[in-house]
Design a protein around this motif. Sequence first.
Motif, PDB file in Angstrom:
ATOM      1  N   SER A  19      28.714  35.759  34.528  1.00  0.00           N
ATOM      2  CA  SER A  19      29.435  37.042  34.537  1.00  0.00           C
ATOM      3  C   SER A  19      28.473  38.211  34.655  1.00  0.00           C
ATOM      4  O   SER A  19      28.801  39.224  35.268  1.00  0.00           O
ATOM      5  CB  SER A  19      30.308  37.183  33.294  1.00  0.00           C
ATOM      6  OG  SER A  19      29.508  37.342  32.143  1.00  0.00           O
ATOM      7  N   TRP A  22      27.611  38.323  38.324  1.00  0.00           N
ATOM      8  CA  TRP A  22      28.768  38.758  39.097  1.00  0.00           C
ATOM      9  C   TRP A  22      29.036  40.244  38.890  1.00  0.00           C
ATOM     10  O   TRP A  22      29.340  40.984  39.834  1.00  0.00           O
ATOM     11  CB  TRP A  22      29.988  37.924  38.708  1.00  0.00           C
ATOM     12  CG  TRP A  22      31.157  38.025  39.646  1.00  0.00           C
ATOM     13  CD1 TRP A  22      31.204  38.628  40.860  1.00  0.00           C
ATOM     14  CD2 TRP A  22      32.464  37.496  39.418  1.00  0.00           C
ATOM     15  NE1 TRP A  22      32.454  38.505  41.413  1.00  0.00           N
ATOM     16  CE2 TRP A  22      33.243  37.812  40.543  1.00  0.00           C
ATOM     17  CE3 TRP A  22      33.041  36.783  38.386  1.00  0.00           C
ATOM     18  CZ2 TRP A  22      34.578  37.447  40.641  1.00  0.00           C
ATOM     19  CZ3 TRP A  22      34.356  36.413  38.483  1.00  0.00           C
ATOM     20  CH2 TRP A  22      35.124  36.741  39.613  1.00  0.00           C
ATOM     21  N   ALA A  23      28.913  40.715  37.643  1.00  0.00           N
ATOM     22  CA  ALA A  23      29.137  42.141  37.365  1.00  0.00           C
ATOM     23  C   ALA A  23      28.076  42.998  38.041  1.00  0.00           C
ATOM     24  O   ALA A  23      28.370  44.100  38.518  1.00  0.00           O
ATOM     25  CB  ALA A  23      29.134  42.381  35.863  1.00  0.00           C
ATOM     26  N   TRP A  30      36.835  42.989  34.452  1.00  0.00           N
ATOM     27  CA  TRP A  30      36.699  42.094  33.306  1.00  0.00           C
ATOM     28  C   TRP A  30      35.326  41.447  33.247  1.00  0.00           C
ATOM     29  O   TRP A  30      34.836  41.125  32.166  1.00  0.00           O
ATOM     30  CB  TRP A  30      37.802  41.041  33.277  1.00  0.00           C
ATOM     31  CG  TRP A  30      37.779  40.067  34.423  1.00  0.00           C
ATOM     32  CD1 TRP A  30      38.457  40.166  35.596  1.00  0.00           C
ATOM     33  CD2 TRP A  30      37.028  38.846  34.487  1.00  0.00           C
ATOM     34  NE1 TRP A  30      38.171  39.092  36.395  1.00  0.00           N
ATOM     35  CE2 TRP A  30      37.303  38.261  35.740  1.00  0.00           C
ATOM     36  CE3 TRP A  30      36.160  38.193  33.629  1.00  0.00           C
ATOM     37  CZ2 TRP A  30      36.731  37.060  36.137  1.00  0.00           C
ATOM     38  CZ3 TRP A  30      35.592  37.000  34.028  1.00  0.00           C
ATOM     39  CH2 TRP A  30      35.885  36.443  35.263  1.00  0.00           C
ATOM     40  N   THR A  31      34.665  41.291  34.409  1.00  0.00           N
ATOM     41  CA  THR A  31      33.320  40.711  34.375  1.00  0.00           C
ATOM     42  C   THR A  31      32.331  41.671  33.734  1.00  0.00           C
ATOM     43  O   THR A  31      31.389  41.240  33.080  1.00  0.00           O
ATOM     44  CB  THR A  31      32.824  40.334  35.776  1.00  0.00           C
ATOM     45  OG1 THR A  31      32.808  41.490  36.606  1.00  0.00           O
ATOM     46  CG2 THR A  31      33.675  39.261  36.396  1.00  0.00           C
ATOM     47  N   VAL A  34      32.747  41.207  29.968  1.00  0.00           N
ATOM     48  CA  VAL A  34      32.129  39.956  29.526  1.00  0.00           C
ATOM     49  C   VAL A  34      30.607  40.064  29.606  1.00  0.00           C
ATOM     50  O   VAL A  34      29.892  39.597  28.716  1.00  0.00           O
ATOM     51  CB  VAL A  34      32.655  38.761  30.350  1.00  0.00           C
ATOM     52  CG1 VAL A  34      31.922  37.483  29.992  1.00  0.00           C
ATOM     53  CG2 VAL A  34      34.152  38.586  30.143  1.00  0.00           C
ATOM     54  N   ALA A  35      30.109  40.702  30.647  1.00  0.00           N
ATOM     55  CA  ALA A  35      28.665  40.872  30.790  1.00  0.00           C
ATOM     56  C   ALA A  35      28.111  41.743  29.670  1.00  0.00           C
ATOM     57  O   ALA A  35      27.039  41.453  29.119  1.00  0.00           O
ATOM     58  CB  ALA A  35      28.345  41.493  32.148  1.00  0.00           C
ATOM     59  N   THR A  38      27.973  39.639  26.601  1.00  0.00           N
ATOM     60  CA  THR A  38      26.890  38.668  26.717  1.00  0.00           C
ATOM     61  C   THR A  38      25.542  39.322  26.450  1.00  0.00           C
ATOM     62  O   THR A  38      24.703  38.771  25.731  1.00  0.00           O
ATOM     63  CB  THR A  38      26.897  38.022  28.111  1.00  0.00           C
ATOM     64  OG1 THR A  38      28.151  37.387  28.323  1.00  0.00           O
ATOM     65  CG2 THR A  38      25.784  37.016  28.259  1.00  0.00           C
TER      66      THR A  38
END
Length: 67
Positions: A19, A22-23, A30-31, A34-35, A38
Amino acid sequence: MILLVLSVILVLVVAGCASVVWAARGGPPWTRAVAKATMAAGELVRASGRSTGNRNRSGDSSTLGGD
């Protein structure tokens, strides 16, 4: 049971890393959430490692089993 717990942790870590990548490439909103979570978890782990690591690496020979 421990294998199951470690497998779940591994899956969460890999998903978190994916994520973050991807972000960074402009993924959906939403990524980014989540990033961010994380990265915050990584900082907490790093900070906890630093606080315990400094006491263990003080250079005191008594903690290293010396005579």
